[in-house]
Design an enzyme around this catalytic site. Structure first.
Site, PDB file in Angstrom:
ATOM      1  N   THR A 182       0.861  -1.184   0.000  1.00 42.56           N
ATOM      2  CA  THR A 182       0.000   0.000   0.000  1.00 42.56           C
ATOM      3  C   THR A 182       0.898   1.235   0.000  1.00 42.56           C
ATOM      4  O   THR A 182       2.074   1.156   0.358  1.00 42.56           O
ATOM      5  CB  THR A 182      -0.886   0.024   1.256  1.00 42.56           C
ATOM      6  OG1 THR A 182      -0.030   0.079   2.407  1.00 42.56           O
ATOM      7  CG2 THR A 182      -1.737  -1.223   1.339  1.00 42.56           C
ATOM      8  N   GLU A 327      -5.489  -3.840  -1.458  1.00 36.14           N
ATOM      9  CA  GLU A 327      -5.938  -5.017  -0.713  1.00 36.14           C
ATOM     10  C   GLU A 327      -6.983  -5.838  -1.475  1.00 36.14           C
ATOM     11  O   GLU A 327      -7.313  -6.956  -1.069  1.00 36.14           O
ATOM     12  CB  GLU A 327      -6.543  -4.578   0.625  1.00 36.14           C
ATOM     13  CG  GLU A 327      -5.532  -4.019   1.620  1.00 36.14           C
ATOM     14  CD  GLU A 327      -5.275  -2.512   1.479  1.00 36.14           C
ATOM     15  OE1 GLU A 327      -5.588  -1.970   0.391  1.00 36.14           O
ATOM     16  OE2 GLU A 327      -4.773  -1.900   2.428  1.00 36.14           O
ATOM     17  N   LYS A 436     -17.326  11.708  14.450  1.00 34.93           N
ATOM     18  CA  LYS A 436     -18.217  10.807  15.157  1.00 34.93           C
ATOM     19  C   LYS A 436     -18.871  11.583  16.292  1.00 34.93           C
ATOM     20  O   LYS A 436     -18.299  11.723  17.377  1.00 34.93           O
ATOM     21  CB  LYS A 436     -17.452   9.591  15.687  1.00 34.93           C
ATOM     22  CG  LYS A 436     -17.082   8.606  14.587  1.00 34.93           C
ATOM     23  CD  LYS A 436     -15.597   8.451  14.419  1.00 34.93           C
ATOM     24  CE  LYS A 436     -15.236   7.508  13.261  1.00 34.93           C
ATOM     25  NZ  LYS A 436     -13.794   7.559  12.941  1.00 34.93           N
ATOM     26  N   TRP A 441     -22.599   9.640  12.532  1.00 38.10           N
ATOM     27  CA  TRP A 441     -21.450  10.006  11.715  1.00 38.10           C
ATOM     28  C   TRP A 441     -21.769  11.248  10.872  1.00 38.10           C
ATOM     29  O   TRP A 441     -22.838  11.347  10.275  1.00 38.10           O
ATOM     30  CB  TRP A 441     -21.073   8.851  10.785  1.00 38.10           C
ATOM     31  CG  TRP A 441     -20.409   7.703  11.481  1.00 38.10           C
ATOM     32  CD1 TRP A 441     -19.997   7.653  12.777  1.00 38.10           C
ATOM     33  CD2 TRP A 441     -20.090   6.437  10.908  1.00 38.10           C
ATOM     34  NE1 TRP A 441     -19.435   6.441  13.055  1.00 38.10           N
ATOM     35  CE2 TRP A 441     -19.471   5.664  11.925  1.00 38.10           C
ATOM     36  CE3 TRP A 441     -20.240   5.874   9.639  1.00 38.10           C
ATOM     37  CZ2 TRP A 441     -19.029   4.361  11.704  1.00 38.10           C
ATOM     38  CZ3 TRP A 441     -19.799   4.583   9.427  1.00 38.10           C
ATOM     39  CH2 TRP A 441     -19.190   3.830  10.450  1.00 38.10           C
TER      40      TRP A 441
END
Lengths: 546, 546
Positions: A182, A327, A436, A441
């Site tokens: 990554t 991924e 949050k 959210w």
């Protein structure tokens, strides 16, 4: 009761061997610095066999990592097949990372051999000493005379003296084939170790008609680098399809790309949004005939609706928006219009095509909200996107498994999404950038967009600020346009936002700045803003960050 | 070194579940005897869950065979998913076989439950007693009042009282999913036991752009029966793609098919050459608008070039020729024009499209000659086609493995072929019909074609006749046209053939007949001819066979 079908391992070998037998005359074109290189799949196969013999002679053992530091060229393609098919692991190093990161990654992977393009040798020379696991450096694509500052072997010399035939071993389908790290924007880079099985299945999926649908009659230009998530898997899927492959080499300038598209009659190109923005500008000069181009696959970042519309209206080219991660090999979702959308107004179609799309077959997707429940697919609720499937990692290479990345057999993407009916995913934020607030959210990106709609605002970044009762509350950092500077007030903006977002989304504070801090890739540096404002008492509205 | 990708089993379950979530509003249409039935993927999913609960309540155990005796309908489709996804094995009985063969097959498979269409109950009633393993017969598609001659349960009653939700088990990908028997034209029918893995991979392959390339925007009409090699896998691949599915029920009359194509805007249809011949006649009446239809997939037998040409020229429809066997799931080869053929003259294109095509990705093919060597791909040498891949059987169900069917990990197809450059396979004969003369092979079909070019010949069959020195020599059985009867001589024909075939292909004897014996499907009964002429001394030229 077991089925009675052949136990046929899903490996890269049949992609390579079939291509050499069935598509032997098909062309592979590389646009190098000193001219265009052309050869056939047949030539490619022979050289791939030679490279496998070279690796064998150099003592590469099964499973050892053979790294590349290279552009999109035919020699890089040879490594894409010779390395995994001979039983070793192809490790594509990202040339765009900082030298320290490359060192970290090559050491972590314990690379044994490194194939490097001649014009990247200076980059390598600075760090060669720090990667002692590398036994040999092999220089590819030598176009100019050069004195090498480090000991090297020469790719063409090695190939010339190697046998042109090679007996490819039969490998277990779960054997490692390829390793990509990554980019590590939020921490240390982490390795994703693809298996032969995952490459086989991912390539089949890419060639399904409702993904990119590559056929033998296509001409594919992967502009996305082969050092970035295996160029989205195209070096495997294109050879599987038997399509003509056009590799742009190191020159990704918009006009050079437009030249290639015209000269080679490219039908499908793949790249990130900035490429399409650049290409659009080049095409608008009106000097190129790109009528062969039917589709541009766009990934890596969200693509603005306007670009989709302009490509379609001005050039008849469909921008196909896809989403994925290192991924996920990377194919995750892909956006196509459905049969019931064919008679929608164009505007509505373009709005839909700017979404990340629906999960490709083979990828299961769900989104989990703050309470740990799966959100309904009605396009409203927010949740973290989680995926699973045969080409999704189950763990990072050499890392302990963590609940930060995995959850009950699913991979946590870190992307906050809504999902519409029919499975259309819309990424609204990264989990780390969410606010949050009291168990709910708030999307920083959506709030930023709402603020930036104000005519007096140049740019805005929203970050979480710790709060005693709500845990977090939004803090907006706003850069006014020059003519609004000093005039635009917090009250003005809150008034403006009240009509656009839920009242509990309204920022607790708005800080006016002259500029926002940015990362090296041009994104807002929210980490820096969070650090700046997380603990200290805010003072006034003209606090300078940079 | 093993890859680190998820251990995600390749089963039918994700095809079903994804379809229900992503394509819930898509339509499945059945043209039944008493009208058109329509419902959505969502409805289909709920009923599939109900059926799984019914099977569970009836005590079906993992791996037990649930048989069907049914047409192409939505209830049959429900069984296609409920049976394998609940862990049992779907066994599609071929309604066109002789009752004795059906009994043999159902007994061999030890079917536990049988789902039967109402209009096939009379067929079943005659043999029900001979299949004692069947615990329950369930009648589907009850359209008329009927007194049942055997004890039955009623599909709709069972579904109505079952729960509409079902927790599909996680199955191993190598578990058996589906069982199909060969038609047994040359011996006892033999079972091919497909695994979940093979169904998953085969369905992905079917949807690849260079196979049938089905997308969500397609409307698919499988005319090939669901009791024949799983309708070539289309019930799985179409639901995977999310395309609209049109099921023709029991009515396969050409005009009814043309009506369906027009009414449902079918884009892809799949069937055998006789279907296309019939459809062509119906279309030539000029009463149908079939402009939606872009491709007819043709398999099961070679398709004449003229049909390909007529469909293209008159209706703009591409006939896509494919080859496969029950043993290959069935996708083996598929014929598409390549990029280098796009500017060929139409005639040459149609000649190519009449070939069986190139091996689909996932299928490896080779051809082995009389000496056991692989033949080169130059379109001349003859060899037996052998294939291997993840959706090819490794053995028959409940049969000892034999070298007659398998050879070093390859399946022997029994088809004699030439293979052209690029992998285009052309089937020239069945191995059993070849004449093996002195270590060389003579194609009976090619020799027949050459004989039938003579203007005085109506039809001709060539079979092997034992020979002391050459082991076998060709014997030609010829039916002259009425006006040549008694005039055409052996010398005439040999003279004619001398210009058309190699001298060692010339038949040793030519026998004139009034008619050739045919099989129930209309093919020349060469077995009978061989038996007739293998041992006895031939007398004269007017020997009657039938």
């Amino acid at each position: 009761m077991q089925g009675l079908m052949m136990d046929y391992p899903l490996t890269v070998k049949p992609i390579l061997e079939r291509a050499s037998r069935i598509f032997a005359r098909k062309e592979i074109v590389t646009c190098g610095a000193s001219g265009v290189h052309r050869y056939t799949y047949g030539d490619f196969y022979e050289r791939t066999c030679r490279l496998a013999n070279v690796l064998y002679q150099l003592g590469v053992k099964p499973g050892e990592r053979v790294a590349t530091l290279a552009w999109n060229t035919h020699t890089h393609l040879e490594a894409y097949y010779a390395v995994p098919c001979s039983g070793a692991v192809l490790h594509t190093l990202n040339i765009r990372l900082a030298p320290d990161q490359i060192v970290y990654i090559a050491r972590h992977a314990e690379d044994a051999i490194l194939l490097v393009d001649q014009n990247l040798v200076p980059l390598l020379a600075r760090i060669r000493d720090q990667i002692p696991s590398i036994r040999h450096v092999i220089v590819m694509n030598e176009e100019l005379p050069m004195e090498y500052p480090i000991p090297v072997l020469h790719y063409e010399d090695l190939l010339a003296s190697a046998s042109p035939s090679f007996e490819w071993p039969d490998l277990d389908e779960n054997r490692a084939a390829s390793l990509c790290y990554t980019s590590g924007t939020t921490g240390r880079p982490k390795g994703c170790l693809y298996s032969h099985r995952s490459v086989f299945l991912h390539s089949m999926a890419l060639n399904m008609a409702d993904v990119f649908g590559t056929t033998e009659r296509d001409v594919l230009l992967p502009i996305v680098p082969m050092f970035h998530v295996n160029a989205w898997g195209t070096p495997f899927s294109v050879i599987m399809a038997g399509a003509k492959l056009v590799l742009p080499g190191p020159n990704m300038a918009p006009r050079a790309l437009a030249d290639m598209i015209q000269a080679e009659k490219v039908t499908i190109a793949a790249g990130v949004p900035t490429i399409w923005l650049g290409l659009l500008a080049a095409l608008e000069e009106g000097k190129h005939d790109v009528s062969s181009l039917r589709m541009c696959v766009s990934g890596g970042a969200a693509i603005p609706e306007g670009i989709i519309e302009t490509f379609k209206k001005k050039f008849g080219i469909t921008i196909c928006h896809a989403w994925g991660m290192t991924e996920t090999s990377p194919l995750g979702t892909v956006c196509h219009l459905r049969s019931n959308m064919m008679d929608w107004p164009e505007e509505k179609q373009h709005e839909l095509m700017a979404l990340q799309g629906t999960p490709a077959f083979g990828v299961e997707a769900r989104a989990i909200n703050a309470e740990g429940h799966e959100i309904p697919w009605h396009g409203k609720a927010l949740g973290e996107l989680q995926v699973r499937g045969p080409w999704v990692i189950r763990e990072y290479y050499g890392e302990p498994n963590s609940s930060e990345s995995f959850c009950g057999g699913w991979f946590r993407t870190g992307d906050v999404v809504t999902i519409r009916e029919g499975g259309y995913v819309h990424i609204v934020d990264r989990t780390k950038d969410l606010i949050k607030s009291g168990g709910e959210w708030i999307s920083s990106i959506e709030l930023e967009s709402a603020i930036m709609e104000h005519p007096g605002v140049l740019e805005a970044a929203v970050v979480a600020k710790p709060h005693e009762k709500w845990l977090e509350r939004p803090l907006a950092c706003v850069v006014p346009k020059p003519d609004s500077n000093g005039k635009l007030t917090q009250a003005d903006l809150l008034e403006f936002l009240r009509l656009r977002v839920a009242s509990w989304w309204l920022p607790d504070e708005i800080i006016f700045m002259d500029a926002l801090p940015k990362t090296s890739t041009g994104k807002f540096n929210k980490r820096l803003l969070r650090e700046q404002y997380s603990s200290k008492n805010l003072t006034g509205s003209q606090d300078r960050v940079l």
